[in-house]
Each structure stands twice: as C-alpha cells, then as structure tokens.
Design a protein around this motif. Structure first.
Motif, PDB file in Angstrom:
ATOM      1  N   MET A  58       1.189  -1.230   0.089  1.00  0.00           N
ATOM      2  CA  MET A  58       0.058  -0.119  -0.325  1.00  0.00           C
ATOM      3  C   MET A  58       0.748   1.557   0.214  1.00  0.00           C
ATOM      4  SD  MET A  58      -3.372  -1.138  -0.633  1.00  0.00           S
ATOM      5  CE  MET A  58      -3.848   0.641  -0.631  1.00  0.00           C
ATOM      6  N   PHE A  59       2.017   1.030   0.972  1.00  0.00           N
ATOM      7  CA  PHE A  59       2.942   1.643   0.797  1.00  0.00           C
ATOM      8  C   PHE A  59       2.891   2.369  -0.508  1.00  0.00           C
ATOM      9  CE2 PHE A  59       6.456   4.117   1.049  1.00  0.00           C
ATOM     10  CZ  PHE A  59       6.572   5.096   2.041  1.00  0.00           C
ATOM     11  N   LEU A  60       3.897   1.914  -1.698  1.00  0.00           N
ATOM     12  CA  LEU A  60       4.219   1.887  -2.845  1.00  0.00           C
ATOM     13  C   LEU A  60       3.322   2.236  -3.722  1.00  0.00           C
ATOM     14  CD1 LEU A  60       7.285  -0.912  -3.425  1.00  0.00           C
ATOM     15  CD2 LEU A  60       7.540   1.890  -2.770  1.00  0.00           C
ATOM     16  N   LEU A  61       2.194   1.545  -3.394  1.00  0.00           N
ATOM     17  CA  LEU A  61       1.134   1.989  -4.345  1.00  0.00           C
ATOM     18  C   LEU A  61       1.006   3.443  -3.919  1.00  0.00           C
ATOM     19  CD1 LEU A  61      -1.002   0.883  -6.384  1.00  0.00           C
ATOM     20  CD2 LEU A  61      -2.380   0.812  -5.014  1.00  0.00           C
ATOM     21  N   MET A  62       1.350   3.747  -3.226  1.00  0.00           N
ATOM     22  CA  MET A  62       0.425   5.099  -3.004  1.00  0.00           C
ATOM     23  C   MET A  62       1.957   6.433  -3.717  1.00  0.00           C
ATOM     24  SD  MET A  62      -2.825   6.116  -1.261  1.00  0.00           S
ATOM     25  CE  MET A  62      -1.668   7.224  -0.410  1.00  0.00           C
ATOM     26  N   LEU A  63       2.587   5.678  -3.128  1.00  0.00           N
ATOM     27  CA  LEU A  63       3.960   6.252  -3.996  1.00  0.00           C
ATOM     28  C   LEU A  63       3.683   6.602  -5.289  1.00  0.00           C
ATOM     29  CD1 LEU A  63       6.829   7.595  -4.199  1.00  0.00           C
ATOM     30  CD2 LEU A  63       7.736   5.670  -3.664  1.00  0.00           C
ATOM     31  N   PHE A  64       3.564   5.524  -6.136  1.00  0.00           N
ATOM     32  CA  PHE A  64       3.261   5.052  -7.498  1.00  0.00           C
ATOM     33  C   PHE A  64       2.049   5.967  -8.316  1.00  0.00           C
ATOM     34  CE2 PHE A  64       0.880   3.166 -11.258  1.00  0.00           C
ATOM     35  CZ  PHE A  64       1.586   2.967 -11.792  1.00  0.00           C
TER      36      PHE A  64
END
Length: 363
Positions: free
Chosen positions: A129-135
């Motif tokens: 979820m952290f990386l998805l938000m970043l992307f």
C-alpha cells in the motif's frame, strides 16, 4: 567513483571475510548471492531514492549514506524480522533472537523462518500500500516530460480528481484482503497503516520543504542558471529531516520482499544481515548517491518514470503475494525490464535531440 563506492567495497570485503570465518565457503557463497540479489532487485529503489535525495543538501545526503545505512542494515535486515516474529509469535526480544539463531527450516512450523513467512501477508499489505500510493501520486501528476505518453497523459488528466490515489488504493486493499487473505482484518489494518504512513511522512516532508523554500526566497535570490537545484535551493532542516524519514520508509517498503524472500536461500539471520544489509543496502545507497552526483537522472530523463512504473508493478506483486507465492526472480525481472526500457528510451531521446541540434547548427 572511489569516493562514492569506496566504503561499499570495503564493507563488502569485510562482510565476506566475516561470513567465511562464521560459516566457511558455504556462508561466503550465500552472503555473496544475497548481496548480488539485493542490488539487482533494488536498482529501481536507488533511482527513486535519487529523485528525493537530489532535493536534499550535501549534509543530509551524507546522513542518508551513514545513519541511513545503519537503519537499513540493523533496522530492516536484522531488528525488523526479529520484531515481526516476536509480535506474531508473542515472544520477547531474547526469545526471538534465540529462535533466529537456531536456523530452523522455514518449512517447519515453529521455526524463525516459518513464523516470518506466516507474517508475510501483513508485511506485504503494509509495503504494497505504501508503494502503491507512491506510484499513483506520481503517475496522476501532470508532467512536462512523459515516457509512456499514450498512457501517462490520460492518467494525469483523471488524476485531477481529488484524492483519487487514496480511493484506488483503498479499493485495491479491500479486494486483496477479501479475495487473497486468510485473515482479511489483519491485512486491512496493515494496509491502512501503510497508507497512513505514506500520507503522513510524505505530507510532512512536502510541508516543511515548502516552508523552507519560502524562507529562502524571502532572504536570497535563488535561480541562477544551473543544471540542477543549487545548494541554497536544496532542502535543509525540518524539510530534509522528513525527506530523510520518507527515504527510510521507502527503503523499508522495497526491502520487505527481499527480507522475507531471503529465507528461501538461507535461514541464518547472520548471513542474511551480512548479505542483504552490509553488502546490498550499502551498494544501493552508493548507487543512489552516484546517480545524484553524476546528474544521471537529468541526462536520462525517463529513468524516473521507469522506476515508478517498476514501483507500481512491485506494489501489485506484493498485494498478490498475500495469497499467491510470487518468485523473487519475477519481481527482480519486472523491475529490471522497466528500468532497462526507460534507459533505452532515454538514449533514443538524447540521440534524437542531438540530431535535431546538429541539423539546426548546420542549417
């Protein structure tokens, strides 16, 4: 080159010597394999780190390369697995460490590796979820330069909808928890914490960076013709501190799959710490600094785009891995493919612009 990679080379040699003394040639080989694996899987991490690091002063870049390495090595590659196992198995720190040193088979219930694998859904949900938000926040922002123009420009247009990245991330989390997780509630909590962490750390970094920029504009005229941000224009103080925190959480999210996947190679936490931490994490940071100091991101403008698409792919892989095992080789190849394609596209763009400049000069 030697100034940037010198310490990484020294640490690598020292780590391999320690591994050999600790467990002979087998430990030496496993340590080397894990180090190479970490570097190959984390190049997209280095590119994204560089996009943030270049906004920080030289002092904070050194902090990232020193204190940041300590956090990465001891925090993520050694303490974090112990902490996860301790929490999920209700063990004290000493008990978790003793269990880790037993080096049990990860397929055997009750061992350190087995307990860490059991905690993978929560780890994958947080990191995913952290990386998805970043992307999503990157891809929904309008940019002057686009790589996959046919896709990035339409996404930037719909990205004008307020909080669209939060909505899409929330839907993805619900689907992953309901369709893939054995315990949806635990995965939901971990995923929401990942989203909150991204919003909080990124938001505070942006807030203080903006405040710092306003103060600098009021006291000095910044904007001379340079290839990148001048030293005066780079983040310092609170802004740099929160950017540093953002980088550390970003690094942690990238390393989740590597830490868990390392147990497929060895269950020895000492070898994992030496290979992933001392060798892998150190070289990833050196590569990050190299990209910043050499202006690589300005020269190869699509690398940042490719790295973020690799992040999006990794986020999806982490969410899918909540219920389906995804081989680490696939994860690494996806990242390499995006970075490689972006690099080749950047080369083609540079050649095209050089040809155009030559024609104008001749004309």
């Amino acid at each position: 080159m030697l100034r940037i990679f010198g310490w990484s080379i020294v640490v690598t040699i020292a780590s391999l010597i320690v591994a050999f003394v600790y467990g002979g040639w087998e430990a030496f080989a496993l340590c080397l394999i894990l180090g190479v694996l970490e570097v190959s899987l984390s190049f997209d991490n280095a590119v994204v780190n560089a996009t943030v690091l270049q906004r920080m002063s030289n002092f904070w870049q050194q902090i990232f390369l020193t204190i940041g390495v300590i956090i990465a090595v001891f925090g993520m590659r050694l303490v974090f697995p112990l902490l996860i196992v301790g929490i999920t198995a209700d063990l004290g720190p000493v008990e978790a460490l003793n269990l880790a040193m037993e080096k049990g088979d990860p397929e055997t219930p009750g061992t350190y590796g087995y307990l860490l694998n059991q905690a993978h859904p929560q780890i994958a949900a947080f990191g995913g979820m952290f990386l998805l938000m970043l992307f999503l926040n990157y891809i929904f922002e309008e940019r002057e330069i686009t790589w996959l123009t046919w896709l990035e420009r339409p996404l930037a247009k719909i990205g004008k909808l307020d909080q669209l990245s939060v909505v899409i991330s929330g839907v993805a989390l619900v689907l992953a928890a309901e369709l893939l997780a054995d315990d949806p509630a635990v995965v939901m909590v971990a995923g929401v914490l990942g989203m909150i962490t991204y919003i909080a750390v990124n938001g505070l970094g942006t807030l203080f960076e903006g405040a710092g920029a306003d103060e600098q504009d009021a006291s000095t005229e910044v904007g001379t013709a340079t290839s990148g941000p001048s030293e005066a224009a780079k983040a310092t103080g609170k802004a740099a501190f929160f950017l540093f925190l953002y980088l550390e959480v970003l690094d942690a999210s990238f390393s989740f799959d590597g830490v868990v996947g390392a147990f497929a190679i060895t269950a020895d936490p000492i070898i994992i710490a030496l290979g992933l931490g001392f060798i892998g994490a150190m070289f990833v940071r050196s590569i990050t600094v190299f990209l910043v100091r050499k202006g690589t991101l300005q020269e190869y403008v699509y690398l940042e785009h490719g790295a973020h698409w690799a992040i999006g792919a990794l986020a999806v892989i982490l969410l899918v891995s909540i219920g389906v095992h995804v081989d680490e080789v696939i994860t690494g190849l996806v990242g390499v493919a995006f970075i490689g394609a972006a690099f080749l596209s950047s080369l083609a763009r540079n050649r095209r612009h050089a040809d155009e400049d030559h024609l104008i000069h001749v004309g």
